[in-house]
Design a protein around this motif. Structure first.
Motif, PDB file in Angstrom:
ATOM      1  N   SER A   1      68.333   9.257  31.145  1.00 59.07           N
ATOM      2  CA  SER A   1      67.508   8.084  30.873  1.00 59.07           C
ATOM      3  C   SER A   1      67.766   7.477  29.496  1.00 59.07           C
ATOM      4  N   ASN A   2      68.592   8.174  28.665  1.00 58.53           N
ATOM      5  CA  ASN A   2      68.879   7.730  27.302  1.00 58.53           C
ATOM      6  C   ASN A   2      67.601   7.586  26.481  1.00 58.53           C
ATOM      7  N   LEU A   3      66.730   8.593  26.593  1.00 56.20           N
ATOM      8  CA  LEU A   3      65.451   8.575  25.891  1.00 56.20           C
ATOM      9  C   LEU A   3      65.287   9.837  25.062  1.00 56.20           C
ATOM     10  N   ASN A   4      64.600   9.707  23.948  1.00 57.43           N
ATOM     11  CA  ASN A   4      64.091  10.890  23.245  1.00 57.43           C
ATOM     12  C   ASN A   4      62.723  11.212  23.841  1.00 57.43           C
ATOM     13  N   ILE A   5      62.607  12.348  24.473  1.00 58.38           N
ATOM     14  CA  ILE A   5      61.363  12.706  25.165  1.00 58.38           C
ATOM     15  C   ILE A   5      60.467  13.487  24.215  1.00 58.38           C
ATOM     16  N   HIS A   6      59.258  12.984  24.013  1.00 58.83           N
ATOM     17  CA  HIS A   6      58.306  13.604  23.106  1.00 58.83           C
ATOM     18  C   HIS A   6      57.090  14.171  23.830  1.00 58.83           C
ATOM     19  N   LEU A   7      56.607  13.415  24.802  1.00 62.67           N
ATOM     20  CA  LEU A   7      55.292  13.660  25.393  1.00 62.67           C
ATOM     21  C   LEU A   7      55.446  13.851  26.897  1.00 62.67           C
ATOM     22  N   VAL A   8      54.792  14.868  27.464  1.00 62.01           N
ATOM     23  CA  VAL A   8      54.953  15.154  28.893  1.00 62.01           C
ATOM     24  C   VAL A   8      53.596  15.374  29.554  1.00 62.01           C
ATOM     25  N   ASN A   9      53.533  15.039  30.817  1.00 65.84           N
ATOM     26  CA  ASN A   9      52.449  15.495  31.685  1.00 65.84           C
ATOM     27  C   ASN A   9      52.955  16.755  32.376  1.00 65.84           C
ATOM     28  N   VAL A  10      52.225  17.837  32.275  1.00 63.32           N
ATOM     29  CA  VAL A  10      52.723  19.132  32.748  1.00 63.32           C
ATOM     30  C   VAL A  10      51.827  19.678  33.850  1.00 63.32           C
TER      31      VAL A  10
ATOM     32  N   THR B   1      39.107  25.987  37.050  1.00 65.35           N
ATOM     33  CA  THR B   1      39.349  26.898  35.935  1.00 65.35           C
ATOM     34  C   THR B   1      40.640  27.679  36.135  1.00 65.35           C
ATOM     35  N   ALA B   2      41.188  28.132  35.028  1.00 67.84           N
ATOM     36  CA  ALA B   2      42.385  28.974  35.052  1.00 67.84           C
ATOM     37  C   ALA B   2      42.207  30.078  34.025  1.00 67.84           C
ATOM     38  N   GLN B   3      43.025  31.113  34.133  1.00 65.61           N
ATOM     39  CA  GLN B   3      43.007  32.148  33.104  1.00 65.61           C
ATOM     40  C   GLN B   3      43.453  31.536  31.785  1.00 65.61           C
ATOM     41  N   ALA B   4      42.688  31.777  30.731  1.00 63.99           N
ATOM     42  CA  ALA B   4      42.993  31.180  29.436  1.00 63.99           C
ATOM     43  C   ALA B   4      44.379  31.580  28.950  1.00 63.99           C
ATOM     44  N   ASN B   5      44.771  32.818  29.205  1.00 60.56           N
ATOM     45  CA  ASN B   5      46.079  33.279  28.755  1.00 60.56           C
ATOM     46  C   ASN B   5      47.205  32.544  29.469  1.00 60.56           C
ATOM     47  N   ALA B   6      47.021  32.263  30.772  1.00 62.85           N
ATOM     48  CA  ALA B   6      48.040  31.542  31.529  1.00 62.85           C
ATOM     49  C   ALA B   6      48.188  30.116  31.017  1.00 62.85           C
ATOM     50  N   ALA B   7      47.062  29.455  30.742  1.00 65.25           N
ATOM     51  CA  ALA B   7      47.117  28.097  30.195  1.00 65.25           C
ATOM     52  C   ALA B   7      47.754  28.097  28.811  1.00 65.25           C
ATOM     53  N   ARG B   8      47.440  29.118  28.014  1.00 67.29           N
ATOM     54  CA  ARG B   8      48.012  29.206  26.677  1.00 67.29           C
ATOM     55  C   ARG B   8      49.524  29.385  26.742  1.00 67.29           C
ATOM     56  N   ASN B   9      50.019  30.167  27.707  1.00 68.00           N
ATOM     57  CA  ASN B   9      51.458  30.373  27.834  1.00 68.00           C
ATOM     58  C   ASN B   9      52.181  29.073  28.169  1.00 68.00           C
ATOM     59  N   ILE B  10      51.575  28.249  29.025  1.00 63.08           N
ATOM     60  CA  ILE B  10      52.193  26.956  29.350  1.00 63.08           C
ATOM     61  C   ILE B  10      52.282  26.100  28.097  1.00 63.08           C
ATOM     62  N   ARG B  11      51.187  26.036  27.342  1.00 63.74           N
ATOM     63  CA  ARG B  11      51.186  25.209  26.134  1.00 63.74           C
ATOM     64  C   ARG B  11      52.167  25.756  25.090  1.00 63.74           C
ATOM     65  N   LYS B  12      52.289  27.067  25.051  1.00 62.04           N
ATOM     66  CA  LYS B  12      53.235  27.685  24.133  1.00 62.04           C
ATOM     67  C   LYS B  12      54.664  27.249  24.464  1.00 62.04           C
ATOM     68  N   CYS B  13      54.982  27.214  25.753  1.00 58.81           N
ATOM     69  CA  CYS B  13      56.322  26.791  26.190  1.00 58.81           C
ATOM     70  C   CYS B  13      56.581  25.326  25.834  1.00 58.81           C
ATOM     71  N   ILE B  14      55.540  24.497  25.921  1.00 60.99           N
ATOM     72  CA  ILE B  14      55.682  23.078  25.574  1.00 60.99           C
ATOM     73  C   ILE B  14      55.918  22.938  24.064  1.00 60.99           C
ATOM     74  N   LEU B  15      55.102  23.611  23.265  1.00 64.47           N
ATOM     75  CA  LEU B  15      55.206  23.528  21.809  1.00 64.47           C
ATOM     76  C   LEU B  15      56.563  24.000  21.300  1.00 64.47           C
ATOM     77  N   ARG B  16      57.075  25.072  21.886  1.00 65.60           N
ATOM     78  CA  ARG B  16      58.335  25.631  21.403  1.00 65.60           C
ATOM     79  C   ARG B  16      59.535  24.762  21.742  1.00 65.60           C
ATOM     80  N   ASN B  17      59.325  23.764  22.591  1.00 65.06           N
ATOM     81  CA  ASN B  17      60.367  22.779  22.854  1.00 65.06           C
ATOM     82  C   ASN B  17      60.142  21.494  22.069  1.00 65.06           C
ATOM     83  N   ASN B  18      59.250  21.569  21.055  1.00 63.48           N
ATOM     84  CA  ASN B  18      58.932  20.404  20.211  1.00 63.48           C
ATOM     85  C   ASN B  18      58.428  19.225  21.039  1.00 63.48           C
ATOM     86  N   LEU B  19      57.683  19.548  22.075  1.00 56.79           N
ATOM     87  CA  LEU B  19      57.067  18.531  22.915  1.00 56.79           C
ATOM     88  C   LEU B  19      55.561  18.551  22.692  1.00 56.79           C
ATOM     89  N   ALA B  20      54.915  17.457  23.036  1.00 54.63           N
ATOM     90  CA  ALA B  20      53.457  17.395  23.040  1.00 54.63           C
ATOM     91  C   ALA B  20      52.998  17.174  24.471  1.00 54.63           C
TER      92      ALA B  20
END
Length: 460
Positions: free
Chosen positions: A73-82, A165-184
């Motif tokens: 797409s020739n884009l710098n991707i910053h923000l995602v819906n996950v 609702t979801a397990q807090a740890n599972a939701a945290r792991n998803i957000r951790k994966c997003i953050l470590r890719n420099n995404l929001a």
């Protein structure tokens, strides 16, 4: 054409898929989605039953998928819906109410936002997190079963809600994966809800429909009636269960079972004769193994019948048995198995069963890549940037959570970019803003008592 560009990131049990797209409005006011870029990475050891179990593997898979979508797409991707999923996801019915301060005025959308914010504070077990608060029927004073409260006069505003609702740890792991890719992360959305945005029609949602998303690790179900989401359920059996059954029943390796399912899988054993076989390569220095295709079909049929029986039991439990004029819509990768509609129709007794494909895609080569049910969630996450699950509410994720990997609780921020989360690669990358420190009630009171300066304006 809408200048905002939205990126959907589907983190599934078998693959990670990133799709970048934007809205196109043609002359007939028909809205279509232009797919700008697609990235897909197979994921064999990162997500199990919909939950991230290996952060490093998932981070790397996301990195490759986003990079591919970015290059196309020739884009710098910053923000995602996950997306999120998992057998730990539950839907709890709850109710809440507020007393409005201005009794003479009509109910406003701000009153509904106030009520939703209160519901996100509902007391739940410490290891759980509320992901979505979705209203069903509202109450204004003594009037019950109100579909749209905005514009009505009343002091007390209440509603019946689904708290997903979801397990807090599972939701945290998803957000951790997003953050470590420099995404929001903009919105985190249950996979079935995202899939519904891609494959369901407004007419089906009003008439009553059960969406069944048969993914890799879980099967998710969402029931809509009168345009409102009424029931959600998640089952821990899906496409990977079919593969495991074929592996055990035919005594072959997992990758061979997956290939057999994809190339020759059918839910109709009568389609094959008793002498139709496929030679599966043996281990080193061993003869190939002949596998009867009729046996493979019997194994697939049995597992799909079990999943269909679970769906039927859930429809009955929800109270909407016999009310779903729109029938059942099947999506997810396993919805492509020949004969799956017949299995679900026969087991559930529902006459209308169809396979849901992502609809209203602007024709191009990239749209062809994501035009089958396996990509319904990823495409739906892009649609989530332009339309909502429920047009009566302004948000479906808690907007007040802090978003830091090393703190509790964690959650989404909503940074704003010129094109809705992605910028052309020629432009400098924009970083997500740091969340403001939470103010005490005393700080808020002091601000409220200070005079407003005439030439200042608030900005988002």
């Amino acid at each position: 054409m809408d200048e905002k560009i939205v990126v959907g990131l589907d983190i599934g049990s078998t693959k990670v898929c990133a799709v970048a797209g934007r809205l196109i409005r043609n002359n007939k006011e028909q809205e279509t989605l232009e797919v700008l870029g697609v990235g897909e990475t197979n994921l064999t050891d990162g997500v199990a039953k919909g939950s991230v179990v290996n952060v490093n593997n998932t981070v790397n898979a996301i990195k490759r998928a986003v990079a591919d979508a970015s290059n196309q797409s020739n884009l710098n991707i910053h923000l995602v819906n996950v997306s999120f999923s998992g057998s730990h996801v539950t839907s709890v019915k709850s109710s809440g109410s507020i007393t409005r301060s201005s009794s003479g005025d009509e109910v406003q959308i701000e009153d509904i936002d106030h009520l939703l914010n209160d519901m996100y504070r509902t007391s739940i077990p410490a290891d759980k997190e509320i992901i979505h608060v979705l209203p069903m029927d509202f109450v204004v004073d003594n009037e019950t079963s109100v579909n749209q409260p905005v514009g009505r006069n009343g002091v007390k505003l209440g509603a019946d809600f689904q708290l997903i609702t979801a397990q807090a740890n599972a939701a945290r792991n998803i957000r951790k994966c997003i953050l470590r890719n420099n995404l929001a992360q903009d919105t985190m959305m249950l996979s079935a809800l995202a899939s519904g945005l891609a494959v369901l029609t407004d007419e089906e949602k009003y008439a009553g429909v059960a969406l069944v998303d048969i993914g890799g690790g879980t099967t998710e179900m969402a029931i809509y009636y009168r345009n409102v989401l009424r029931h959600v359920a998640v089952f821990p059996w899906a496409g990977n269960s079919l593969t495991s059954d074929i592996q055990a029943g035919c005594k072959i390796l997992p990758n061979q079972a997956e290939l057999l399912k994809k190339k020759f899988g059918s839910a109709n054993p009568g389609e094959y004769n008793l002498n139709e076989v496929v030679a599966v390569p043996g281990l080193s220095n061993r003869k190939p193994k002949d596998v009867l295709l009729k046996n493979v079909a019997v194994i697939i049929e049995d597992r799909l019948r079990e999943i269909a029986a679970l769906v039927q039991a859930e429809i009955i439990r929800s109270g909407y048995d016999g009310k779903l004029l729109g029938g059942i819509v099947l999506t997810g990768g396993s919805a492509l198995i020949p004969g799956v509609e017949h299995i679900f129709g026969r087991v559930t007794g529902v006459e209308e069963v169809r396979v849901g494909y992502p609809e209203h895609l602007e024709p191009n080569g990239r749209a062809d890549l994501v035009g089958d049910p396996a990509y319904a969630t990823a495409v739906g996450l892009v649609w989530a940037g332009y339309k909502t699950i429920d047009n009566r509410i302004s948000f479906i994720s808690d907007p007040n959570r802090a978003y830091k990997e090393d703190e509790q609780p964690v959650g989404p921020v909503r940074p704003v970019y010129p094109t809705g989360g992605s910028t052309p690669k020629s432009q400098p990358s924009v970083k997500a803003p740091e969340p403001e420190p939470k103010k005490s009630w005393f700080d808020k009171l002091k601000e409220a008592l200070q005079p407003t300066r005439g030439n200042e304006t608030d900005t988002y």
